[in-house]
Write a protein that holds these residues in place. Structure first.
Motif, PDB file in Angstrom:
ATOM      1  N   LYS A  56     -12.223  -6.675  30.089  1.00  0.00           N
ATOM      2  CA  LYS A  56     -12.724  -5.326  30.374  1.00  0.00           C
ATOM      3  C   LYS A  56     -13.216  -4.649  29.101  1.00  0.00           C
ATOM      4  O   LYS A  56     -14.276  -4.009  29.099  1.00  0.00           O
ATOM      5  N   GLU A  57     -12.458  -4.777  28.021  1.00  0.00           N
ATOM      6  CA  GLU A  57     -12.858  -4.177  26.753  1.00  0.00           C
ATOM      7  C   GLU A  57     -14.148  -4.802  26.232  1.00  0.00           C
ATOM      8  O   GLU A  57     -15.026  -4.094  25.728  1.00  0.00           O
ATOM      9  N   THR A  58     -14.285  -6.112  26.374  1.00  0.00           N
ATOM     10  CA  THR A  58     -15.499  -6.793  25.919  1.00  0.00           C
ATOM     11  C   THR A  58     -16.710  -6.313  26.713  1.00  0.00           C
ATOM     12  O   THR A  58     -17.772  -6.051  26.138  1.00  0.00           O
ATOM     13  N   ALA A  59     -16.560  -6.196  28.038  1.00  0.00           N
ATOM     14  CA  ALA A  59     -17.664  -5.714  28.875  1.00  0.00           C
ATOM     15  C   ALA A  59     -18.068  -4.294  28.463  1.00  0.00           C
ATOM     16  O   ALA A  59     -19.263  -3.982  28.370  1.00  0.00           O
ATOM     17  N   PHE A  60     -17.073  -3.441  28.204  1.00  0.00           N
ATOM     18  CA  PHE A  60     -17.365  -2.075  27.786  1.00  0.00           C
ATOM     19  C   PHE A  60     -18.111  -2.066  26.454  1.00  0.00           C
ATOM     20  O   PHE A  60     -19.104  -1.344  26.287  1.00  0.00           O
ATOM     21  N   ASN A  78       2.915 -16.639  31.131  1.00  0.00           N
ATOM     22  CA  ASN A  78       1.600 -16.895  31.707  1.00  0.00           C
ATOM     23  C   ASN A  78       1.045 -15.632  32.369  1.00  0.00           C
ATOM     24  O   ASN A  78      -0.134 -15.296  32.194  1.00  0.00           O
ATOM     25  N   LEU A  79       1.882 -14.933  33.107  1.00  0.00           N
ATOM     26  CA  LEU A  79       1.453 -13.692  33.756  1.00  0.00           C
ATOM     27  C   LEU A  79       1.066 -12.644  32.717  1.00  0.00           C
ATOM     28  O   LEU A  79       0.044 -11.960  32.862  1.00  0.00           O
ATOM     29  N   ARG A  80       1.866 -12.524  31.642  1.00  0.00           N
ATOM     30  CA  ARG A  80       1.541 -11.566  30.578  1.00  0.00           C
ATOM     31  C   ARG A  80       0.204 -11.898  29.929  1.00  0.00           C
ATOM     32  O   ARG A  80      -0.633 -11.011  29.694  1.00  0.00           O
ATOM     33  N   ASN A 123      -5.528 -11.079  29.035  1.00  0.00           N
ATOM     34  CA  ASN A 123      -6.870 -11.641  29.104  1.00  0.00           C
ATOM     35  C   ASN A 123      -7.799 -10.744  29.927  1.00  0.00           C
ATOM     36  O   ASN A 123      -8.944 -10.486  29.535  1.00  0.00           O
ATOM     37  N   GLU A 124      -7.301 -10.254  31.057  1.00  0.00           N
ATOM     38  CA  GLU A 124      -8.102  -9.365  31.900  1.00  0.00           C
ATOM     39  C   GLU A 124      -8.440  -8.075  31.146  1.00  0.00           C
ATOM     40  O   GLU A 124      -9.573  -7.592  31.203  1.00  0.00           O
ATOM     41  N   GLU A 125      -7.470  -7.529  30.428  1.00  0.00           N
ATOM     42  CA  GLU A 125      -7.706  -6.315  29.647  1.00  0.00           C
ATOM     43  C   GLU A 125      -8.768  -6.563  28.568  1.00  0.00           C
ATOM     44  O   GLU A 125      -9.666  -5.747  28.363  1.00  0.00           O
ATOM     45  N   LEU A 126      -8.672  -7.698  27.905  1.00  0.00           N
ATOM     46  CA  LEU A 126      -9.657  -8.027  26.869  1.00  0.00           C
ATOM     47  C   LEU A 126     -11.052  -8.236  27.463  1.00  0.00           C
ATOM     48  O   LEU A 126     -12.049  -7.855  26.847  1.00  0.00           O
TER      49      LEU A 126
END
Length: 96
Positions: free
Chosen positions: A57-61, A45-47, A52-55
């Motif tokens: 950030k990438e989507t926002a960029f 779950n933590l992984r 999810n957080e990384e994705l």
């Protein structure tokens, strides 16, 4: 005098016997298995939260990059259209 092999025999007190399984043994084993499964689930779950957080950030960029390039292309097209209209003859006038 004692014989040599009699003195080296193991006495029942010096022998190590396996502990008898308690009636609680299977319950503890099941708890350990459940605890390991819970731990593994929490790690997964933590992984996934980190991924999810990384994705996100990438989507926002990528959204910001798409907006930037759309504006850039739009301004170039507007500039091309403006230059084309300035250089073209007015409607109805053919040659000079």
């Amino acid at each position: 005098m004692r014989k040599k092999d009699e003195s080296t025999k193991a006495s029942p007190q010096s022998m190590v016997y396996p502990k008898p399984a308690s009636s609680n043994g299977t319950a503890n084993s099941a708890k350990n298995v459940q605890a390991k499964e819970d731990y593994d689930s929490m790690k997964e779950n933590l992984r996934l939260k980190r991924e999810n957080e990384e994705l996100r950030k990438e989507t926002a960029f990528l959204k910001k990059a798409a907006v930037f390039f759309a504006k850039e292309i739009g301004s170039r097209l507007t500039g091309l259209l403006t230059n084309t209209m300035k250089n073209s003859a007015p409607a109805g006038c053919y040659g000079a």
